[in-house]
Design a protein around this motif. Structure first.
Motif, PDB file in Angstrom:
ATOM      1  N   GLN A 123      48.583  79.602 -81.038  1.00 11.92           N
ATOM      2  CA  GLN A 123      49.911  80.214 -81.019  1.00 11.92           C
ATOM      3  C   GLN A 123      49.964  81.365 -80.009  1.00 11.92           C
ATOM      4  OE1 GLN A 123      51.031  81.859 -84.825  1.00 11.92           O
ATOM      5  NE2 GLN A 123      52.945  82.743 -84.056  1.00 11.92           N
ATOM      6  N   VAL A 124      48.915  82.186 -79.986  1.00 11.60           N
ATOM      7  CA  VAL A 124      48.866  83.310 -79.049  1.00 11.60           C
ATOM      8  C   VAL A 124      48.791  82.802 -77.610  1.00 11.60           C
ATOM      9  CG1 VAL A 124      47.478  85.273 -78.280  1.00 11.60           C
ATOM     10  CG2 VAL A 124      47.846  84.883 -80.729  1.00 11.60           C
ATOM     11  N   ALA A 125      47.999  81.746 -77.377  1.00 14.44           N
ATOM     12  CA  ALA A 125      47.896  81.184 -76.025  1.00 14.44           C
ATOM     13  C   ALA A 125      49.262  80.712 -75.528  1.00 14.44           C
ATOM     14  CB  ALA A 125      46.891  80.030 -76.025  1.00 14.44           C
ATOM     15  N   LYS A 126      50.022  80.071 -76.405  1.00 22.45           N
ATOM     16  CA  LYS A 126      51.361  79.604 -76.025  1.00 22.45           C
ATOM     17  C   LYS A 126      52.285  80.786 -75.731  1.00 22.45           C
ATOM     18  CE  LYS A 126      51.174  75.195 -78.522  1.00 22.45           C
ATOM     19  NZ  LYS A 126      51.714  74.399 -79.651  1.00 22.45           N
ATOM     20  N   TYR A 127      52.128  81.861 -76.498  1.00 21.37           N
ATOM     21  CA  TYR A 127      52.934  83.061 -76.242  1.00 21.37           C
ATOM     22  C   TYR A 127      52.621  83.625 -74.857  1.00 21.37           C
ATOM     23  CZ  TYR A 127      54.287  87.976 -76.328  1.00 21.37           C
ATOM     24  OH  TYR A 127      54.809  89.196 -76.009  1.00 21.37           O
ATOM     25  N   TYR A 128      51.333  83.729 -74.509  1.00 21.84           N
ATOM     26  CA  TYR A 128      50.956  84.248 -73.191  1.00 21.84           C
ATOM     27  C   TYR A 128      51.483  83.348 -72.075  1.00 21.84           C
ATOM     28  CZ  TYR A 128      47.653  87.595 -75.324  1.00 21.84           C
ATOM     29  OH  TYR A 128      47.076  88.626 -76.030  1.00 21.84           O
ATOM     30  N   GLN A 129      51.430  82.038 -72.281  1.00 20.79           N
ATOM     31  CA  GLN A 129      51.933  81.108 -71.269  1.00 20.79           C
ATOM     32  C   GLN A 129      53.435  81.278 -71.068  1.00 20.79           C
ATOM     33  OE1 GLN A 129      50.608  77.322 -72.820  1.00 20.79           O
ATOM     34  NE2 GLN A 129      48.463  77.966 -72.764  1.00 20.79           N
ATOM     35  N   GLN A 130      54.150  81.483 -72.170  1.00 20.18           N
ATOM     36  CA  GLN A 130      55.595  81.716 -72.081  1.00 20.18           C
ATOM     37  C   GLN A 130      55.885  83.002 -71.310  1.00 20.18           C
ATOM     38  OE1 GLN A 130      57.525  82.895 -75.736  1.00 20.18           O
ATOM     39  NE2 GLN A 130      59.395  81.782 -75.205  1.00 20.18           N
ATOM     40  N   GLN A 131      55.099  84.039 -71.579  1.00 23.18           N
ATOM     41  CA  GLN A 131      55.293  85.318 -70.893  1.00 23.18           C
ATOM     42  C   GLN A 131      54.992  85.211 -69.404  1.00 23.18           C
ATOM     43  OE1 GLN A 131      56.569  88.215 -72.344  1.00 23.18           O
ATOM     44  NE2 GLN A 131      56.991  86.651 -73.911  1.00 23.18           N
ATOM     45  N   LEU A 132      54.047  84.366 -69.031  1.00 24.12           N
ATOM     46  CA  LEU A 132      53.753  84.171 -67.611  1.00 24.12           C
ATOM     47  C   LEU A 132      54.955  83.582 -66.892  1.00 24.12           C
ATOM     48  CD1 LEU A 132      51.854  84.053 -65.153  1.00 24.12           C
ATOM     49  CD2 LEU A 132      51.015  81.859 -66.004  1.00 24.12           C
ATOM     50  N   ARG A 133      55.584  82.597 -67.514  1.00 20.24           N
ATOM     51  CA  ARG A 133      56.753  81.969 -66.879  1.00 20.24           C
ATOM     52  C   ARG A 133      57.904  82.961 -66.687  1.00 20.24           C
ATOM     53  NH1 ARG A 133      55.043  77.619 -70.309  1.00 20.24           N
ATOM     54  NH2 ARG A 133      56.477  78.283 -71.964  1.00 20.24           N
ATOM     55  N   GLN A 134      57.919  84.021 -67.486  1.00 19.31           N
ATOM     56  CA  GLN A 134      59.002  85.007 -67.418  1.00 19.31           C
ATOM     57  C   GLN A 134      58.625  86.251 -66.620  1.00 19.31           C
ATOM     58  OE1 GLN A 134      60.041  85.835 -71.494  1.00 19.31           O
ATOM     59  NE2 GLN A 134      60.576  83.698 -71.953  1.00 19.31           N
ATOM     60  N   SER A 135      57.459  86.250 -65.982  1.00 18.00           N
ATOM     61  CA  SER A 135      56.994  87.442 -65.271  1.00 18.00           C
ATOM     62  C   SER A 135      56.827  87.164 -63.780  1.00 18.00           C
ATOM     63  CB  SER A 135      55.654  87.921 -65.850  1.00 18.00           C
ATOM     64  OG  SER A 135      55.120  88.965 -65.067  1.00 18.00           O
ATOM     65  N   PRO A 136      57.813  87.560 -62.948  1.00 18.17           N
ATOM     66  CA  PRO A 136      57.700  87.358 -61.491  1.00 18.17           C
ATOM     67  C   PRO A 136      56.467  88.057 -60.908  1.00 18.17           C
ATOM     68  CG  PRO A 136      59.945  87.934 -62.116  1.00 18.17           C
ATOM     69  CD  PRO A 136      59.110  88.148 -63.333  1.00 18.17           C
ATOM     70  N   ILE A 137      56.111  89.214 -61.460  1.00 19.48           N
ATOM     71  CA  ILE A 137      54.951  89.957 -60.929  1.00 19.48           C
ATOM     72  C   ILE A 137      53.663  89.164 -61.154  1.00 19.48           C
ATOM     73  CG2 ILE A 137      53.570  92.046 -61.166  1.00 19.48           C
ATOM     74  CD1 ILE A 137      56.100  93.544 -61.949  1.00 19.48           C
ATOM     75  N   ALA A 138      53.492  88.614 -62.351  1.00 15.65           N
ATOM     76  CA  ALA A 138      52.285  87.847 -62.661  1.00 15.65           C
ATOM     77  C   ALA A 138      52.230  86.560 -61.837  1.00 15.65           C
ATOM     78  CB  ALA A 138      52.237  87.529 -64.149  1.00 15.65           C
ATOM     79  N   ILE A 139      53.393  85.910 -61.668  1.00 20.48           N
ATOM     80  CA  ILE A 139      53.445  84.680 -60.877  1.00 20.48           C
ATOM     81  C   ILE A 139      53.088  84.965 -59.421  1.00 20.48           C
ATOM     82  CG2 ILE A 139      54.983  82.904 -59.960  1.00 20.48           C
ATOM     83  CD1 ILE A 139      56.470  83.007 -62.659  1.00 20.48           C
ATOM     84  N   THR A 140      53.616  86.063 -58.901  1.00 23.38           N
ATOM     85  CA  THR A 140      53.320  86.454 -57.526  1.00 23.38           C
ATOM     86  C   THR A 140      51.832  86.718 -57.340  1.00 23.38           C
ATOM     87  OG1 THR A 140      55.515  87.437 -57.248  1.00 23.38           O
ATOM     88  CG2 THR A 140      53.786  88.154 -55.722  1.00 23.38           C
ATOM     89  N   TYR A 141      51.205  87.354 -58.331  1.00 27.13           N
ATOM     90  CA  TYR A 141      49.770  87.642 -58.255  1.00 27.13           C
ATOM     91  C   TYR A 141      48.971  86.338 -58.154  1.00 27.13           C
ATOM     92  CZ  TYR A 141      45.046  88.901 -59.662  1.00 27.13           C
ATOM     93  OH  TYR A 141      43.684  89.042 -59.708  1.00 27.13           O
ATOM     94  N   LEU A 142      49.299  85.372 -59.001  1.00 24.10           N
ATOM     95  CA  LEU A 142      48.559  84.102 -58.985  1.00 24.10           C
ATOM     96  C   LEU A 142      48.767  83.360 -57.669  1.00 24.10           C
ATOM     97  CD1 LEU A 142      49.114  82.823 -62.628  1.00 24.10           C
ATOM     98  CD2 LEU A 142      47.059  83.865 -61.660  1.00 24.10           C
ATOM     99  N   LYS A 143      49.980  83.427 -57.137  1.00 24.13           N
ATOM    100  CA  LYS A 143      50.248  82.774 -55.851  1.00 24.13           C
ATOM    101  C   LYS A 143      49.437  83.422 -54.736  1.00 24.13           C
ATOM    102  CE  LYS A 143      54.878  80.901 -56.721  1.00 24.13           C
ATOM    103  NZ  LYS A 143      56.310  80.954 -56.336  1.00 24.13           N
ATOM    104  N   LYS A 144      49.307  84.757 -54.789  1.00 22.09           N
ATOM    105  CA  LYS A 144      48.507  85.449 -53.775  1.00 22.09           C
ATOM    106  C   LYS A 144      47.038  85.038 -53.867  1.00 22.09           C
ATOM    107  CE  LYS A 144      51.312  89.616 -53.088  1.00 22.09           C
ATOM    108  NZ  LYS A 144      51.368  91.098 -53.233  1.00 22.09           N
ATOM    109  N   ARG A 145      46.611  84.694 -55.069  1.00 23.08           N
ATOM    110  CA  ARG A 145      45.231  84.228 -55.241  1.00 23.08           C
ATOM    111  C   ARG A 145      45.100  82.758 -54.882  1.00 23.08           C
ATOM    112  NH1 ARG A 145      41.812  88.000 -57.826  1.00 23.08           N
ATOM    113  NH2 ARG A 145      40.250  86.554 -57.015  1.00 23.08           N
TER     114      ARG A 145
END
Length: 577
Positions: free
Chosen positions: A120-142
């Motif tokens: 359940q917690v893993a799914k929550y974190y995954q949902q939060q990633l989809r809603q976070s432009p900053i986190a998405i940008t970080y992963l793209k930079k990597r």
């Protein structure tokens, strides 16, 4: 007081569980004949002596004497409490735990509920990633794609002190579970707070693909908090046993070899480039448990390090860890990357061809060993060659003296030092420190050195179907002056009422009773090599029948000479077997 789980339920549960499948989900078993074998997880060994018998639903180690059924395995290997182990097994076969009539269920946090919570917690974190432009940008930079982030279940723990607490810890029971998984902490004031905040989240899964913990990487580096943070150790997660990427790597069998790297992003980036036979340790040096798990799956392990001085030192520490566990047919090599690079940065900056080039130049363990030692001496001089022998000796003497690997290593040392192989062998073996082998709990008495009642129990534990070839023993045996005659007769009743009973079920019958220790002791004999060798030379059916006949003779003697036999029985009670 807690309730008592119904023994009939436990028998049914043991009967429904496939012990081979259970153990194989934790580490790989290899079929040999009618049984399955592996190197024992409970003591260090080089030749497999851990055996799982699917017919008896029982495991046994001929080296250290470890033994038991499915419940015992979860308790001894996975560190579950008894009730937790029962609930875990019941959940695997879709059974509801049954308690004795009038007995209230024990209040526990079952492993299943913890796995559900972590999912359940893993799914929550995954949902939060989809809603976070900053986190998405970080992963793209990597350089990571959305597809690879999805495949590895990457997520994001947002800023704030109580996101997980608010989402998943609304009740006191939920808070208890969150505390047990380490996802929340409690400060000195008694307030709860989230462990992970403003981090890219990496779910850590076990060999069955279940989330057991998390790793988190800060989005913005600062000196106040560690860049990487793992969940604390719990009953589901022990860092020294788990490998990140293990579950995904095993989906790509057959594997010619496995590469061990240092970080989450190394594993993920390599997978994105199609290199999926990669795992990483979780903030620890490689352990015996890691090596055992890896070598059960592949014959070759390649350890990857930065090519600078720090990487060289880390590689040497790994060599020292690996050396005592090397067996015939196993290979270890070391991949050194250009200084300043890890696999993630090397792939992103120089591409897959550069990585492949580094892997192709992997140094075999023997080359790395002697290359490193030679840097500390000058083998052009006699003193340097003598010093090289002294440096190599502590490692070489850890290998079995009869192994071809030690012979080849000794030959290489002979070439470097110009000393005869036979003389080197004497130097290495002649100055060995007295070894201290693991103490074995295996009995050293033959079956016939035990009392008649114990002999009868041993034979039944080895082969419960012996009762099919024997008329019911004389009921008067219940009056025999032997402290364990009652146990023997109870064992007969149990087998008669359950014709298809397995040894695993028999063990469970006496768990927690006054007879548990003696059943365990005699069980060691029933599975041990001494009995196995004895069985090959006898007709076990006739041997058992003869033992019963001698017991009946003892009973008749007891009637004729009651005083003398009572004295003998009292002496037996005061004597440790």
């Amino acid at each position: 007081m807690g309730g008592h789980i119904s023994r009939s339920f436990i028998h049914e549960l043991i009967n429904r569980i496939d012990l081979v499948d259970l153990i194989d989900s934790y580490f790989s078993l290899r079929k040999t004949g009618q049984n399955y074998i592996a190197t024992c997880p409970f003591h260090h060994e080089k030749t497999p002596s851990f055996t799982v018998n699917p017919e008896k639903q029982f495991y046994y180690c001929f080296g250290c004497g470890a033994q038991g059924n499915a419940i015992s395995f979860l308790m001894n290997y996975a560190q579950f409490e008894f009730v937790e182990a029962v609930h875990e097994l019941a959940s695997q076969v879709g059974m509801e735990v049954q308690y004795e009539q009038g007995s209230a269920p024990v209040s526990i946090t079952s492993p299943t509920s913890l796995y559900d919570l972590l999912t359940q917690v893993a799914k929550y974190y995954q949902q939060q990633l989809r809603q976070s432009p900053i986190a998405i940008t970080y992963l793209k930079k990597r350089g990571l794609t959305g597809e690879i982030a999805r495949d590895f279940g990457l997520g994001y723990a947002p800023t704030g002190w109580n996101n997980i607490l608010t989402t998943c810890g609304s009740t006191s029971e939920a808070k208890t579970r969150l505390l047990e998984t380490g996802l929340i902490k409690k400060n000195a004031k008694g307030d709860y707070y989230d462990l992970f905040r403003d981090r890219i989240m990496f779910p850590i899964v076990d060999g069955r693909g279940r989330v057991i913990a998390f790793g988190g990487r800060l989005l913005q580096d600062n000196s106040k908090e560690p860049k990487y943070l793992n969940s604390p150790e719990t009953r589901l997660f022990q860092k020294g046993r788990e490998l990140y990427g293990w579950y995904w790597a095993r989906q790509n069998r057959p594997l010619p070899h496995l590469v061990v790297v240092e970080g989450y992003l190394d594993v993920i980036t390599l997978a994105q480039y199609g290199i999926k036979n990669v795992v990483a340790t979780l903030g620890t040096a490689v352990t015996r448990e890691h090596l055992t798990r890896l070598f059960r799956t592949v014959p070759e392990i390649r350890f990857c390090f930065d090519g600078d001085l720090a990487g060289q030192k880390a590689a040497w520490r790994t060599l020292e860890k690996v050396f005592p566990f090397l067996q015939e047919g196993q290979q270890v090599s070391f991949v050194f990357l250009p200084p300043g690079h890890d696999p993630d940065s090397l792939l992103r900056q120089e591409g897959i061809s550069k990585w492949n080039s580094c892997v192709e130049k992997a140094l075999p363990l023997s080359n790395f060993l002697f290359d490193t030692l030679q840097q500390q001496v000058d083998i052009r001089h006699l003193d340097g060659r003598a010093k090289l022998i002294e440096l190599a000796k502590p490692l070489l003497k850890q290998l079995p003296s009869t192994s071809s690997y030690q012979l080849l290593m000794t030959q290489r040392l002979s070439e470097l030092t110009q000393l005869d192989v036979k003389q080197l062998t004497k130097i290495i073996s002649g100055e060995l420190i007295e070894s201290h082998p693991i103490k074995s709990s295996l009995p050293n008495k033959t079956v016939r050195e035990y009392s008649l009642v114990h002999q009868a129990i041993i034979y039944l534990l080895h082969k419960p179907t012996l009762l099919q070839h024997l008329a019911y023993p004389n009921e008067k045996l219940s009056g025999l002056l032997d402290e364990h005659i009652k146990l023997f007769l109870q064992l007969i009743e149990l087998i008669k009422s359950n014709p298809k009973i397995t040894l695993g079920m028999i063990y469970e019958q006496w768990r927690g009773t006054e007879y548990e220790d003696i059943i365990n002791q005699l069980g060691l004999v029933s599975q041990g090599s001494l009995l196995t060798n004895h069985i090959h030379m006898i007709d076990i059916n006739k041997e058992f029948e003869g033992t019963i006949a001698r017991l009946e003779e003892e009973y008749h003697k007891q009637i004729v000479f009651p005083t003398r036999n009572k004295t003998r029985t009292d002496e037996k009670k005061n004597h440790r077997y």
